[in-house]
Scaffold this motif. Structure first.
Motif, PDB file in Angstrom:
ATOM      1  N   LEU A 188       9.087  -3.582  -2.222  1.00 40.87           N
ATOM      2  CA  LEU A 188       7.976  -2.665  -2.456  1.00 40.87           C
ATOM      3  C   LEU A 188       6.687  -3.318  -1.955  1.00 40.87           C
ATOM      4  CD1 LEU A 188       8.741  -1.504  -6.124  1.00 40.87           C
ATOM      5  CD2 LEU A 188       9.386  -0.355  -3.989  1.00 40.87           C
ATOM      6  N   GLY A 189       5.743  -2.504  -1.543  1.00 45.28           N
ATOM      7  CA  GLY A 189       4.458  -3.021  -1.089  1.00 45.28           C
ATOM      8  C   GLY A 189       3.323  -2.419  -1.884  1.00 45.28           C
ATOM      9  N   VAL A 335       1.804   2.280  -4.229  1.00 49.80           N
ATOM     10  CA  VAL A 335       3.075   1.592  -4.022  1.00 49.80           C
ATOM     11  C   VAL A 335       3.849   2.246  -2.881  1.00 49.80           C
ATOM     12  CG1 VAL A 335       5.177   0.747  -5.139  1.00 49.80           C
ATOM     13  CG2 VAL A 335       3.124   1.166  -6.514  1.00 49.80           C
ATOM     14  N   TYR A 336       4.399   1.403  -1.994  1.00 50.39           N
ATOM     15  CA  TYR A 336       5.219   1.883  -0.892  1.00 50.39           C
ATOM     16  C   TYR A 336       6.607   1.245  -0.968  1.00 50.39           C
ATOM     17  CZ  TYR A 336       0.630   3.076   1.062  1.00 50.39           C
ATOM     18  OH  TYR A 336      -0.638   3.569   1.261  1.00 50.39           O
ATOM     19  N   HIS A 337       7.627   2.044  -0.626  1.00 50.01           N
ATOM     20  CA  HIS A 337       9.003   1.541  -0.519  1.00 50.01           C
ATOM     21  C   HIS A 337       9.171   1.043   0.909  1.00 50.01           C
ATOM     22  CE1 HIS A 337      13.507   2.301  -1.581  1.00 50.01           C
ATOM     23  NE2 HIS A 337      13.388   1.305  -0.727  1.00 50.01           N
ATOM     24  N   LEU A 338       9.102  -0.280   1.096  1.00 47.87           N
ATOM     25  CA  LEU A 338       9.041  -0.850   2.446  1.00 47.87           C
ATOM     26  C   LEU A 338      10.401  -1.077   3.081  1.00 47.87           C
ATOM     27  CD1 LEU A 338       6.262  -3.584   2.026  1.00 47.87           C
ATOM     28  CD2 LEU A 338       6.001  -1.196   2.729  1.00 47.87           C
ATOM     29  N   GLY A 339      11.391  -1.454   2.294  1.00 50.71           N
ATOM     30  CA  GLY A 339      12.676  -1.794   2.898  1.00 50.71           C
ATOM     31  C   GLY A 339      13.588  -2.472   1.904  1.00 50.71           C
ATOM     32  N   ALA A 340      14.477  -3.342   2.406  1.00 53.25           N
ATOM     33  CA  ALA A 340      15.482  -3.961   1.543  1.00 53.25           C
ATOM     34  C   ALA A 340      15.941  -5.297   2.128  1.00 53.25           C
ATOM     35  CB  ALA A 340      16.674  -3.024   1.373  1.00 53.25           C
TER      36      ALA A 340
END
Length: 355
Positions: A188-189, A335-340
């Motif tokens: 998360l960012g 909040v951003y869902h950036l990746g994994a």
């Protein structure tokens, strides 16, 4: 000649050389209330001694491990001095240090500063300390000491430099990064407040090359002036993240400073994993698009030089994403869902997609 007369003569000679001891002492007295405003359990925040005291037992952290960080504000100081926005420098200084403490899971406890200039400007210096005090209050840490140095001949008139030193503590069982990072964990960012305090050597060069003044309308937002947009203080993430760290919902954190996402996220990864981040998951603020175009940068170099709108990255278990996201949004974080995390070989790295 009496000792007092000798002392006055020595002071006069030193003052003629550009250093005023009395003015420095008066300054320490003047900023005393600012330091006291940052008091917290463990610290009384009194200034003037040879060292600052902190009672770790009174802070109430079980089985504590101390964590220390030091940083500065870099060439952003050049623009801060020109714009006479000295308070910004103090907030930036605290932010750069305490956000680094967070990455280890630590609660900031106390802060010390080093302020150096050619000749002490009491008004500008007090604004800097006011910014430091504001940053310390935001981070919950005490300003317990510092050093103010006049160095004529070393700095040009109007120039100044800053360094900050922060100490925090974390319970041994709460240290980050945790050792249970796993493939499938989500990155998360948290949005930055702007450029923060990295990359300003390039920003300064662009302003010179484009013949732009800080009082000019911003090319990327003509309704606002450049100074207000370029010099926005660095966001402090302490209050938003401390609760998540204490209740075990965060596995790792990365403070996105110089090196950007590309260099900072790998610093908290094990050797058998890498991060895949989707650049289309968030929209960078317009200032970064302007820098990218004005400097003729590649996407890769932009992402490695600036935070590009992400000030802190979190790694959490997939089943914690919803609750962590909601908690952070309730605390006014974007909040951003950036990746994994995915399997990797060799040194940890980040793969950026969607550029």
């Amino acid at each position: 000649m009496t000792s007092s007369s000798s002392s006055r003569l020595a002071d006069d000679r030193y003052r003629e050389a550009g250093v005023d001891i009395d003015a420095g002492n008066d300054f320490v007295k003047a900023i005393g209330p600012l330091a006291r405003s940052t008091a917290r359990p463990g610290a009384g925040s009194a200034l003037g001694g040879f060292g600052g005291l902190f009672d770790l037992k009174e802070a109430g952290i079980d089985d504590p491990v101390l964590v220390a960080a030091t940083d500065g504000v870099g060439t952003k100081l050049q623009l801060i001095a020109k714009a006479d926005q000295h308070k910004t420098a103090g907030i930036d200084l605290v932010a750069m240090c305490v956000n680094d403490l967070l990455v280890q899971g630590a609660e900031p406890l106390f802060f010390l500063d080093y302020f150096a200039s050619s000749k002490l400007d009491p008004l500008a210096a007090k604004d800097v300390i006011a910014g430091i005090a504001e940053g310390c209050r935001e981070a919950g840490c005490a300003l317990i000491g510092g050093e103010t140095a006049e160095m004529p001949g070393h700095y040009k008139p109007g120039d100044f430099d800053l360094a900050g030193f922060a100490v925090g503590a974390v319970g041994r069982d709460k240290m980050l990064p945790r050792d249970d990072l796993a493939v499938g964990d989500v990155i998360l960012g948290l949005a930055s407040s702007g450029i923060h305090a990295n990359g300003f050597s390039l920003v300064n060069k662009l302003l010179r090359d484009k013949r732009l003044a800080l009082s000019d309308p911003a090319p990327f937002d003509p309704k606002k002036i450049l100074a207000d947009l370029l010099l926005t203080p660095t966001r402090i993430y302490v209050r938003s993240l401390q609760g998540l760290i204490k209740d075990g919902r965060v596995k790792a954190l990365a403070h996105i400073t110089g090196g950007g996402l590309v260099d900072n996220v790998p610093r908290v990864l094990p050797t058998d994993m890498m991060a895949v981040i989707d650049a289309s998951a968030w929209q960078a603020p317009p200032v970064f698009r302007w820098i990218y175009e004005a400097a003729g940068m590649t996407p890769e170099s932009l992402l490695r030089t600036f935070n590009c709108g992400i000030g802190m990255a979190l790694i959490v278990a997939a089943d914690e994403v919803r609750s962590v996201t909601q908690t952070l949004r309730d605390l006014d974080e974007t909040v951003y869902h950036l990746g994994a995390l995915v399997p990797g070989e060799g040194p940890p790295c980040v793969e950026i997609t969607g550029v």
